[in-house]
Design an enzyme around this catalytic site. Structure first.
Site, short mmCIF file in Angstrom:
data_model
loop_
_atom_site.label_atom_id
_atom_site.label_comp_id
_atom_site.label_asym_id
_atom_site.label_seq_id
_atom_site.Cartn_x
_atom_site.Cartn_y
_atom_site.Cartn_z
N GLU A 1 0.85 -1.21 0.00
CA GLU A 1 0.00 0.00 0.00
C GLU A 1 0.87 1.25 0.00
OE1 GLU A 1 -2.55 1.59 -0.41
OE2 GLU A 1 -4.32 0.91 0.66
N ASP A 2 0.35 2.32 -0.53
CA ASP A 2 1.06 3.60 -0.47
C ASP A 2 0.96 4.20 0.93
OD1 ASP A 2 -1.68 4.04 -0.68
OD2 ASP A 2 -1.54 5.49 -2.31
N ASP B 1 -4.30 5.33 6.23
CA ASP B 1 -4.87 6.51 6.88
C ASP B 1 -5.90 6.04 7.91
OD1 ASP B 1 -5.68 9.09 7.41
OD2 ASP B 1 -6.65 9.43 5.50
N PHE C 1 -2.25 15.97 4.72
CA PHE C 1 -2.51 15.36 3.42
C PHE C 1 -1.25 15.43 2.58
CE2 PHE C 1 -4.18 14.64 -0.78
CZ PHE C 1 -5.06 13.60 -0.53
N ARG D 1 1.32 13.03 -8.71
CA ARG D 1 1.80 11.65 -8.57
C ARG D 1 3.27 11.52 -8.98
NH1 ARG D 1 -2.48 8.21 -7.49
NH2 ARG D 1 -4.44 8.66 -8.51
P1 IMP Z 1 -7.68 4.68 4.25
O1 IMP Z 1 -8.69 3.67 3.80
O2 IMP Z 1 -8.34 5.85 4.94
O3 IMP Z 1 -6.58 4.09 5.09
O4 IMP Z 1 -7.06 5.34 2.98
C1 IMP Z 1 -6.29 4.65 2.09
C2 IMP Z 1 -6.20 5.36 0.76
O5 IMP Z 1 -6.58 6.75 0.83
C3 IMP Z 1 -4.77 5.38 0.32
O6 IMP Z 1 -4.43 4.21 -0.38
C4 IMP Z 1 -4.70 6.63 -0.54
O7 IMP Z 1 -5.10 6.33 -1.84
C5 IMP Z 1 -5.70 7.57 0.10
N1 IMP Z 1 -5.05 8.53 1.02
C6 IMP Z 1 -5.07 8.53 2.36
N2 IMP Z 1 -4.36 9.55 2.87
C7 IMP Z 1 -3.84 10.20 1.80
C8 IMP Z 1 -2.96 11.34 1.67
O8 IMP Z 1 -2.51 11.97 2.64
N3 IMP Z 1 -2.65 11.68 0.39
C9 IMP Z 1 -3.12 11.02 -0.71
N4 IMP Z 1 -3.92 9.96 -0.62
C10 IMP Z 1 -4.28 9.55 0.62
#
Ligand code: IMP
Length: 181
Positions: free
Chosen positions: A100-101, A104, A153, A166
């Site tokens: 995963e990138d 959050d 963010f 990106r």
């Molecule tokens: P989660 O389900 O809230 O953990 O979010 C996961 C996805 O939200 C990541 O794979 C990203 O694509 C996007 N995301 C969450 N935080 C950020 C951020 O700070 N910048 C860009 N994308 C984010």
């Protein structure tokens, strides 16, 4: 300044990313020594991390991709997770590393881990480049992570804001982030 309107300040430099990814690859390579590994990268944000990680890995790896719905046009999470692209190969009986990138709220990862586990891989581990624990809504363990970051963010190195940034070679923070919560 980034090539658009918002101002981006560097949070993790290109050099720091490369150094940490080398370390991660070393750990992963050691753990999977002698085993075939299937890396599943979550689109789109992890493509750059994946590319750099596998170039440093000293073991046999196959790759596949999954796509999930993301924030769309805002920096707020909808809390909804949806698979937009599924795997092309079976994970049954295989050693799988989910890449995963950023984690959050953790909702995406939780959903993906549960979905993959149900398909009975031989093992399943998770590697995230960035961990943003401040906004976590579900408990999720990371087997490997690159950096723990503050509640901001971030963009760059695969991560976008409205499909922009990106291609930045570093991870940066958007300074005007009124929309983030
Ligand atoms: P989660 O389900 O809230 O953990 O979010 C996961 C996805 O939200 C990541 O794979 C990203 O694509 C996007 N995301 C969450 N935080 C950020 C951020 O700070 N910048 C860009 N994308 C984010």
């Amino acid at each position: 300044m980034a090539p658009n309107n918002e101002k981006i300040s560097t949070l993790i430099s290109k050099e720091e990313l490369q150094k940490r990814i080398k370390e991660l690859a070393k750990d992963i390579g050691k753990d999977y020594e002698g085993r075939d590994l299937l890396i599943i990268a979550v689109l789109k944000g992890s493509f750059m991390f994946l590319a750099d990680l596998i170039r440093e890995l000293d073991c046999h790896v196959g790759i596949d991709f999954m796509g999930t719905s993301s924030y769309g046009a805002s920096t707020k999470s909808s809390g909804e997770v949806r698979i937009t692209k599924d795997l092309e190969q079976s994970v049954w009986g295989r050693h799988v590393l989910l890449v995963e990138d950023i984690v959050d709220t953790g909702l995406t990862l939780r959903y993906l881990v549960d979905t993959l586990r149900a398909r009975q891989p031989a093992s399943l581990k998770v590697c995230a480049l960035l961990d943003k624990p401040a906004r976590r809504r579900v408990r999720i363990g990371l087997d490997y992570y690159g950096f723990i970051i503050p509640n901001a963010f971030v963009v760059g190195y695969g991560l976008d804001y409205q499909e922009k940034y990106r291609g930045l070679p570093y991870v940066g923070v958007m300074e005007d982030e009124d929309q983030h919560s």
